[in-house]
Write a protein that holds these residues in place. Structure first.
Motif, PDB file in Angstrom:
ATOM      1  N   GLY A   1       0.818  -1.212   0.000  1.00  0.00           N
ATOM      2  CA  GLY A   1       0.000   0.000   0.000  1.00  0.00           C
ATOM      3  C   GLY A   1       0.851   1.262   0.000  1.00  0.00           C
ATOM      4  O   GLY A   1       0.598   2.190  -0.784  1.00  0.00           O
ATOM      5  N   ARG A   2       1.852   1.297   0.873  1.00  0.00           N
ATOM      6  CA  ARG A   2       2.748   2.459   0.900  1.00  0.00           C
ATOM      7  C   ARG A   2       3.485   2.614  -0.425  1.00  0.00           C
ATOM      8  O   ARG A   2       3.614   3.719  -0.951  1.00  0.00           O
ATOM      9  N   THR A   3       3.947   1.506  -0.950  1.00  0.00           N
ATOM     10  CA  THR A   3       4.688   1.532  -2.213  1.00  0.00           C
ATOM     11  C   THR A   3       3.815   2.053  -3.344  1.00  0.00           C
ATOM     12  O   THR A   3       4.238   2.900  -4.138  1.00  0.00           O
ATOM     13  N   LEU A   4       2.591   1.573  -3.408  1.00  0.00           N
ATOM     14  CA  LEU A   4       1.682   2.003  -4.466  1.00  0.00           C
ATOM     15  C   LEU A   4       1.336   3.478  -4.330  1.00  0.00           C
ATOM     16  O   LEU A   4       1.322   4.216  -5.328  1.00  0.00           O
ATOM     17  N   HIS A   5       1.073   3.944  -3.116  1.00  0.00           N
ATOM     18  CA  HIS A   5       0.759   5.366  -2.922  1.00  0.00           C
ATOM     19  C   HIS A   5       1.952   6.247  -3.271  1.00  0.00           C
ATOM     20  O   HIS A   5       1.787   7.307  -3.884  1.00  0.00           O
ATOM     21  N   ASP A   6       3.146   5.811  -2.914  1.00  0.00           N
ATOM     22  CA  ASP A   6       4.352   6.559  -3.279  1.00  0.00           C
ATOM     23  C   ASP A   6       4.509   6.604  -4.797  1.00  0.00           C
ATOM     24  O   ASP A   6       4.850   7.649  -5.365  1.00  0.00           O
TER      25      ASP A   6
ATOM     26  N   GLU B   1       2.145   6.324  -7.085  1.00  0.00           N
ATOM     27  CA  GLU B   1       1.115   7.196  -7.658  1.00  0.00           C
ATOM     28  C   GLU B   1       1.454   8.661  -7.454  1.00  0.00           C
ATOM     29  O   GLU B   1       1.275   9.477  -8.364  1.00  0.00           O
ATOM     30  N   ALA B   2       1.954   9.020  -6.274  1.00  0.00           N
ATOM     31  CA  ALA B   2       2.335  10.412  -6.010  1.00  0.00           C
ATOM     32  C   ALA B   2       3.492  10.833  -6.920  1.00  0.00           C
ATOM     33  O   ALA B   2       3.497  11.942  -7.466  1.00  0.00           O
TER      34      ALA B   2
ATOM     35  N   ASP C   1      -3.082  15.375  -8.910  1.00  0.00           N
ATOM     36  CA  ASP C   1      -3.241  14.010  -8.414  1.00  0.00           C
ATOM     37  C   ASP C   1      -3.862  13.192  -9.537  1.00  0.00           C
ATOM     38  O   ASP C   1      -4.153  13.710 -10.606  1.00  0.00           O
TER      39      ASP C   1
ATOM     40  N   SER D   1      -6.752  11.634  -9.429  1.00  0.00           N
ATOM     41  CA  SER D   1      -8.179  11.386  -9.194  1.00  0.00           C
ATOM     42  C   SER D   1      -9.010  11.536 -10.469  1.00  0.00           C
ATOM     43  O   SER D   1      -9.982  10.810 -10.654  1.00  0.00           O
TER      44      SER D   1
ATOM     45  N   ARG E   1      -8.481   8.353 -12.378  1.00  0.00           N
ATOM     46  CA  ARG E   1      -9.173   7.278 -11.652  1.00  0.00           C
ATOM     47  C   ARG E   1     -10.685   7.359 -11.901  1.00  0.00           C
ATOM     48  O   ARG E   1     -11.345   6.347 -12.166  1.00  0.00           O
TER      49      ARG E   1
END
Length: 157
Positions: free
Chosen positions: A112-117, A119-120, A130, A132, A135
């Motif tokens: 989860g952290r890896t994916l959010h990083d 994406e950012a 972002d 969104s 998405r």
């Protein structure tokens, strides 16, 4: 974009496929660097589907869009590795409930952290505030084609 860039004129299915391949490759590479090289993307899909209350093998097969035998093989493999366990189903009978272990939850936290990083970072690299809007548009396409029940993302890799 360069003036001779042909990507904007490429068919949508190819663009989506290429983007998926690139993101998935980068994501799995980063997970491997974080010490999770033993798992493939399909394992992460299984973990996502088992979050919460778990599922039976039949339910897992339906959600993955694979045969019960294929789902059973995935569960057997993940059970041997210590990522899932089979428990008696709360409604009794012969059914078993497949649930995640602490090792799987730990993997999900790192993923989860890896994916959010990722994406950012992607938002910064593309100059987008972002992701969104992307998405939302992708969700619209899925809803327009599948209605209220999104199809399973078949683990073909």
């Amino acid at each position: 974009m360069q003036p001779d860039d042909q990507l904007p004129d490429t068919e949508l299915t190819f663009l989506l496929g290429m983007a998926f391949q690139l993101l998935l490759g980068e994501f799995t590479g980063r997970l491997a660097e974080a010490g999770h090289a033993d798992l493939r993307p399909v394992h992460g899909m299984v973990f996502q589907l088992l979050r919460g209350q778990g599922a039976t093998g039949t339910e897992l097969a339906q959600r993955l869009g694979v045969t019960k035998q294929a789902a059973g093989q995935l569960v057997d493999d993940l059970e041997k590795r210590g990522y899932v366990r089979r428990e008696p189903h709360p409604e009794g009978g012969r059914r078993k409930l497949v649930v995640l272990t602490e090792a799987a939850h730990a993997h999900l936290a790192v993923a989860g952290r890896t994916l959010h990083d990722l994406e950012a970072e992607l938002a910064r690299r593309t100059g987008t505030e972002d992701l969104s809007v992307l998405r939302t548009e992708l969700a619209r396409i899925i809803r327009a084609m599948a209605g209220d029940t999104p199809p399973p993302l078949r683990p073909v890799w």
